[in-house]
Write a protein that holds these residues in place. Structure first.
Motif, PDB file in Angstrom:
ATOM      1  N   GLU A  25      -0.866  -3.698  -8.865  1.00  0.00           N
ATOM      2  CA  GLU A  25      -1.450  -3.876  -7.519  1.00  0.00           C
ATOM      3  C   GLU A  25      -3.219  -3.580  -7.432  1.00  0.00           C
ATOM      4  O   GLU A  25      -3.951  -4.173  -6.854  1.00  0.00           O
ATOM      5  CB  GLU A  25      -0.911  -2.533  -6.746  1.00  0.00           C
ATOM      6  N   ARG A  55       2.429  -4.070   0.149  1.00  0.00           N
ATOM      7  CA  ARG A  55       2.561  -2.621  -0.407  1.00  0.00           C
ATOM      8  C   ARG A  55       1.113  -2.088  -0.649  1.00  0.00           C
ATOM      9  O   ARG A  55       1.140  -0.743  -0.407  1.00  0.00           O
ATOM     10  CB  ARG A  55       3.006  -2.791  -1.915  1.00  0.00           C
ATOM     11  N   SER A  64       0.241  -0.823   2.662  1.00  0.00           N
ATOM     12  CA  SER A  64       1.110   0.437   2.935  1.00  0.00           C
ATOM     13  C   SER A  64       0.391   1.573   2.274  1.00  0.00           C
ATOM     14  O   SER A  64       0.466   2.662   3.069  1.00  0.00           O
ATOM     15  CB  SER A  64       2.464   0.017   2.311  1.00  0.00           C
ATOM     16  N   LYS A  65       0.434   1.581   1.131  1.00  0.00           N
ATOM     17  CA  LYS A  65      -0.217   2.552   0.193  1.00  0.00           C
ATOM     18  C   LYS A  65      -1.562   3.164   0.717  1.00  0.00           C
ATOM     19  O   LYS A  65      -1.905   4.229   0.668  1.00  0.00           O
ATOM     20  CB  LYS A  65      -0.187   2.226  -1.285  1.00  0.00           C
TER      21      LYS A  65
END
Length: 171
Positions: free
Chosen positions: A111, A144, A147-148
């Protein structure tokens, strides 16, 4: 102890240097001051907590892990190995400090790699080709990441990644 914006558009990482050896500490501070990615906001050979409260650094560079526990709730901490010399590799050090500042954002290594490419202006398709992933996989990584990081869009994610926004501002 100047401030400003680094040439790459990021706000420089604010660093407090803590080392008991005056020569090593001075060498580190001198080398760090010549780098656009970082700004030294202070230095000490004593307990860094009072300076952390006063100066609000992004990262405290320590020669002694004993202070790390008391500082972790206030800022990021980078504990140096025992073999640091005045001629250390500044580029490696900058990468380590940047990694410490990003570690608190909670992204996986993949990520973080995707986020670096997003911050460099690449589209999902370009990222997919560069990392040998499907575009759908990249979209999943991007979702993701949002979101994180707790962000609604690409621009806000990039700002947070580059250090323009404080993570605390978003909460």
């Amino acid at each position: 102890m100047g401030t400003g914006t680094a040439d790459n558009g990021r706000d420089p990482v604010r660093v407090l240097v803590v080392h008991e050896d005056d020569q090593v500490r001075s060498g580190m501070v001198g080398r760090l001051r010549g780098n656009d990615e970082l700004v030294v906001v202070g230095e000490t050979s004593a307990d860094p907590l009072p300076l952390v409260v006063q100066l609000h650094p992004d990262v405290v560079v320590l020669d002694d892990a004993a202070f790390a526990v008391s500082l972790r709730k206030k800022c990021r901490v980078l504990v140096l190995g025992e073999d640091v010399e005045p001629g250390f590799d500044i580029f490696e050090f900058v990468r380590a400090v940047r990694a410490v500042t990003r570690a608190g954002l909670g992204l996986s290594a993949r990520e973080a790699e995707v986020m670096d490419l997003i911050a460099s202006g690449r589209s999902n398709g370009e990222i997919a080709r560069e990392l040998y992933l499907s575009e759908k996989t990249v979209k999943n990584h991007v979702n993701r990441i949002y979101s994180k990081l707790g962000v609604p869009n690409r621009a806000t994610a990039i700002s947070l990644w580059r250090g323009v926004l404080s993570e605390r501002v978003l909460r």
